[in-house]
Motif scaffolding. Structure first.
Motif, short mmCIF file in Angstrom:
data_model
loop_
_atom_site.label_atom_id
_atom_site.label_comp_id
_atom_site.label_asym_id
_atom_site.label_seq_id
_atom_site.Cartn_x
_atom_site.Cartn_y
_atom_site.Cartn_z
N GLN A 1 -57.95 -43.13 28.42
CA GLN A 1 -58.55 -44.45 28.35
C GLN A 1 -58.99 -44.75 26.92
OE1 GLN A 1 -61.87 -47.10 30.79
NE2 GLN A 1 -61.94 -44.89 30.91
N ASN A 2 -58.69 -45.96 26.46
CA ASN A 2 -59.11 -46.43 25.15
C ASN A 2 -59.96 -47.68 25.37
OD1 ASN A 2 -58.95 -45.88 22.36
ND2 ASN A 2 -56.73 -45.65 22.50
N ASN A 3 -61.19 -47.67 24.89
CA ASN A 3 -62.10 -48.80 25.09
C ASN A 3 -62.59 -49.35 23.77
OD1 ASN A 3 -62.05 -48.68 27.94
ND2 ASN A 3 -63.57 -47.04 27.92
N ARG A 4 -62.90 -50.64 23.79
CA ARG A 4 -63.51 -51.27 22.63
C ARG A 4 -64.40 -52.41 23.09
NH1 ARG A 4 -60.41 -53.06 17.03
NH2 ARG A 4 -62.23 -53.82 15.92
N GLU A 5 -65.53 -52.56 22.41
CA GLU A 5 -66.45 -53.66 22.68
C GLU A 5 -66.54 -54.53 21.43
OE1 GLU A 5 -70.19 -52.07 23.87
OE2 GLU A 5 -69.34 -50.83 25.47
N PHE B 1 -61.81 -34.36 26.70
CA PHE B 1 -62.55 -34.62 25.46
C PHE B 1 -62.67 -36.12 25.27
CE2 PHE B 1 -58.05 -34.22 24.44
CZ PHE B 1 -57.81 -35.33 23.66
N ALA B 2 -63.52 -36.51 24.33
CA ALA B 2 -63.73 -37.92 24.03
C ALA B 2 -64.21 -38.07 22.60
CB ALA B 2 -64.74 -38.55 25.00
N GLY B 3 -64.07 -39.27 22.07
CA GLY B 3 -64.56 -39.52 20.72
C GLY B 3 -64.18 -40.90 20.23
N LEU C 1 -62.03 -43.31 22.72
CA LEU C 1 -60.96 -42.70 23.50
C LEU C 1 -61.51 -41.60 24.38
CD1 LEU C 1 -57.39 -41.71 22.52
CD2 LEU C 1 -58.94 -39.86 23.20
N ARG C 2 -61.01 -41.54 25.61
CA ARG C 2 -61.39 -40.46 26.51
C ARG C 2 -60.17 -39.96 27.27
NH1 ARG C 2 -65.90 -38.52 28.36
NH2 ARG C 2 -67.24 -40.30 27.84
N PHE C 3 -59.97 -38.63 27.21
CA PHE C 3 -58.96 -37.97 28.03
C PHE C 3 -59.64 -37.21 29.14
CE2 PHE C 3 -56.94 -33.86 28.98
CZ PHE C 3 -55.87 -34.34 29.73
N TYR D 1 -55.83 -32.27 22.42
CA TYR D 1 -55.17 -32.19 23.71
C TYR D 1 -54.47 -30.86 23.91
CZ TYR D 1 -51.79 -33.13 27.42
OH TYR D 1 -51.02 -33.05 28.55
N ARG D 2 -53.72 -30.41 22.91
CA ARG D 2 -53.00 -29.14 23.04
C ARG D 2 -53.97 -27.95 23.09
NH1 ARG D 2 -48.24 -30.07 25.40
NH2 ARG D 2 -47.14 -31.78 24.37
N LYS D 3 -55.12 -28.06 22.43
CA LYS D 3 -56.11 -26.98 22.53
C LYS D 3 -56.78 -26.98 23.90
CE LYS D 3 -58.09 -28.14 18.64
NZ LYS D 3 -59.13 -28.18 17.58
N TRP D 4 -56.92 -28.17 24.50
CA TRP D 4 -57.41 -28.21 25.87
C TRP D 4 -56.42 -27.52 26.81
CZ3 TRP D 4 -55.30 -30.69 30.20
CH2 TRP D 4 -56.10 -30.67 31.34
N MET D 5 -55.13 -27.71 26.54
CA MET D 5 -54.09 -27.03 27.31
C MET D 5 -54.22 -25.51 27.19
SD MET D 5 -51.74 -28.68 29.10
CE MET D 5 -50.73 -30.13 29.24
N ASP D 6 -54.63 -25.02 26.03
CA ASP D 6 -54.84 -23.58 25.87
C ASP D 6 -55.86 -23.06 26.87
OD1 ASP D 6 -53.06 -23.43 23.77
OD2 ASP D 6 -54.59 -23.54 22.21
#
Length: 545
Positions: free
Chosen positions: A306-310, A281-283, A297-299, A404-409
């Motif tokens: 990864q955490n990015n900022r411009e 996921f990302a957002g 943020l992207r997992f 993250y935990r729902k992705w684990m599901d």
């Protein structure tokens, strides 16, 4: 971390946040499972007008076992509506980060783990990375305990040697007229060296899928520089990932560790989930009071965050910042983390400090978290229930954790073990839970550059900073050796000068020699302090015995 953290900096008047267009409502739904999941998708040069703060889980209905009612649904993150979705997933058909390329030893094999699989990584005579199963086919001895002979990996039990694709090329005990059995070979794993990290493909059945190999756009940008560290940690990689995608804990847990974390800055955060796929996921996220979400943020499955900022400076130049976390599972209750913080613009202050200073400060950050994360690991194993029955996740701080935990599901059925939001799969064997040390004995154990504590100079000990980080870092190992050498030399000179001061009769010579001895003693103290910074665990003062 020990750098200026761009994800916690308040918005300055002379900075303009450079962010992306808001996604459509459709992009908030689960995307096509067959679509590719690009690490840098959404980080293009397009712009967006920043909207107001919207929680990414606004359409999620709360389902807490502790609290109920309409008010709870406004603040608690609960499960998604509808039936649980399962997707095909196999944990071996993935790339796992093994090690920083620059830290792989050139003269010895390196023993590593991915989940319960023991691997050995080394550089052969052709300067190529090879990765084998860490088990000699003869009598099952660990090949990582062996040595490199002319680019071949030798088992130190009986001297069998292996090269290339795991072929055995020498057995000292064979008669001259005997051939080496074809079965005398080791299993091999495909590895890739990408952007300074060695990755391993864990499947023995499916050929490597290079399209799954992570690529990080910011790390390929001109002028991008990073500080990279490696840490072994005594808790599960899923708990580690949760911790790293939890910005709310930083002001509290890491108060004053550097100049970006202050406990008075603890506040509500806002989140916006823009992508959900079978691979993560990302957002966007940010501070509620700022009314903006400048951090992206992207997992990415299975263990990359990864955490990015411009940020646009006063001259209109875009500066890119990244916090990259590569979290490798090394068994239930253990993990290894590669951290890479960097950007296209660095603070001038960074140049004033040596690399080892940032590394020791990074170690301090993980030691600040270690106590409660290892205890969290223990509770999950003890309670044996999904996290929705244990966690009280807030929309204003824990949206990424719930995601993250729902992705684990969805994918946990394809992993050796997992704790999801509403599902669990327990490990076949219970983990060895290791707690963060505290008190006098722990301080003494971690105060000298040894792989273990008191009386265990070479025993693995994840409670010791030297073992968790320094032995994995060539730069820090070299720095400690240099400081130790200087300390011994200056100590000898100080003693000599003091002795001469006693022997000479001239007053001026006595003063000069004693002053010189004092300067050498100050150098000894400085070297001792530097060694202690690199090898002594952080222990909170309110827990010190």
């Amino acid at each position: 971390m020990a750098l200026i953290n761009p994800f916690l900096l308040p918005t300055k008047t002379h900075l303009t946040l450079h962010v992306l267009p808001l996604p459509s409502k459709k992009s908030l739904l689960w995307t096509n499972p067959s679509s590719s999941f690009n690490f840098n998708k959404g980080l293009s040069s397009s712009r967006r007008k920043q909207a107001g703060c919207v929680t990414g889980a606004a359409d999620i209905k709360a389902a807490s076992t502790l609290l109920d009612g309409e008010e709870d649904q406004k603040v608690l993150v609960g499960p998604s509506r509808g039936e649980r979705e399962l997707v095909a997933y196999g944990w071996t058909e993935e790339w796992y980060p093994l090690y920083l390329t620059k830290n792989v030893p050139h003269d010895a094999p390196l023993g590593l783990k991915v989940f319960d699989k023991n691997l050995v990584l080394f550089k052969d005579g052709n300067d190529q990375f090879q990765c084998y199963e860490d088990r000699c086919p003869h009598r099952l001895a660990k090949l990582s305990e062996g040595q490199l002979i002319d680019g071949r990996l030798e088992c130190l039990y009986h001297g069998w040697q292996f090269e290339g694709a795991g072929k055995c090329v020498k057995i000292p005990q064979l008669p001259a007229d005997a051939k080496i059995p074809k079965s005398a070979c080791v299993k091999t794993y495909e590895v890739r060296d990408s952007q300074g990290v060695i990755w391993v493909w864990m499947s023995q059945r499916i050929p490597p899928n290079d399209s799954k190999l992570p690529w990080f756009e910011n790390f390929a940008r001109p002028g991008f520089q990073d500080v990279s560290t490696t840490h072994e940690l005594p808790y599960d990689h899923s708990i580690l990932l949760e911790n790293l995608m939890d910005p709310a804990h930083i002001p509290i847990s890491h108060d004053r560790t550097d100049w970006t974390a202050k406990r008075e800055d603890a506040q509500p955060l806002c989140f916006e989930v823009t992508e959900r796929t079978d691979r993560g996921f990302a957002g966007w996220w940010g501070r509620e009071k700022d009314g903006s979400k400048p951090n992206f943020l992207r997992f990415e499955a299975p263990c990359v965050l990864q955490n990015n900022r411009e940020i646009v400076d006063k001259n209109g130049e875009i500066n890119y910042f990244s916090g990259l976390f590569l979290c490798r599972p090394t068994g239930q209750g253990k993990s290894m983390l590669i951290v890479r913080f960097g950007g296209t613009k660095r603070s001038p202050l960074i140049k004033l400090f040596p690399q080892w200073y940032f590394h020791q400060n990074a170690s301090k950050v993980f030691e600040q978290d270690m106590g409660f994360l290892s205890s969290q690991n223990e509770i999950l194993l003890k309670e044996k229930v999904p996290t929705k029955e244990l966690y009280l996740n807030l929309k204003s701080s824990d949206t990424w954790v719930a995601e993250y935990r729902k992705w684990m599901d969805k994918v946990g059925h394809g992993m050796p073990y997992h704790f999801g939001h509403s599902t669990i799969s327990l490990p076949e064997e219970p983990a060895v839970v290791e707690h963060a040390p505290a008190g006098l004995v722990a301080g003494l154990s971690a105060s000298s550059p040894a792989k273990g504590g008191i009386g265990t100079m070479h025993a693995p000990n994840l409670a010791n900073r030297y073992f968790r980080h320094v032995i994995h870092c060539k730069a820090c190992s070299a720095a400690i050796k240099a400081f130790q050498t200087w300390k011994n030399a200056l100590s000898a000179v100080a003693v000599t000068l003091a002795a001469l001061a006693i022997l000479v009769s001239g007053r001026q010579w006595k003063v000069l020699l004693l002053a010189s001895a004092a300067l050498c003693s100050a150098g000894v103290y400085a070297c001792s302090t530097a060694i202690a910074l690199n090898t002594t665990n952080f222990i909170r003062t309110h827990r010190r015995l």
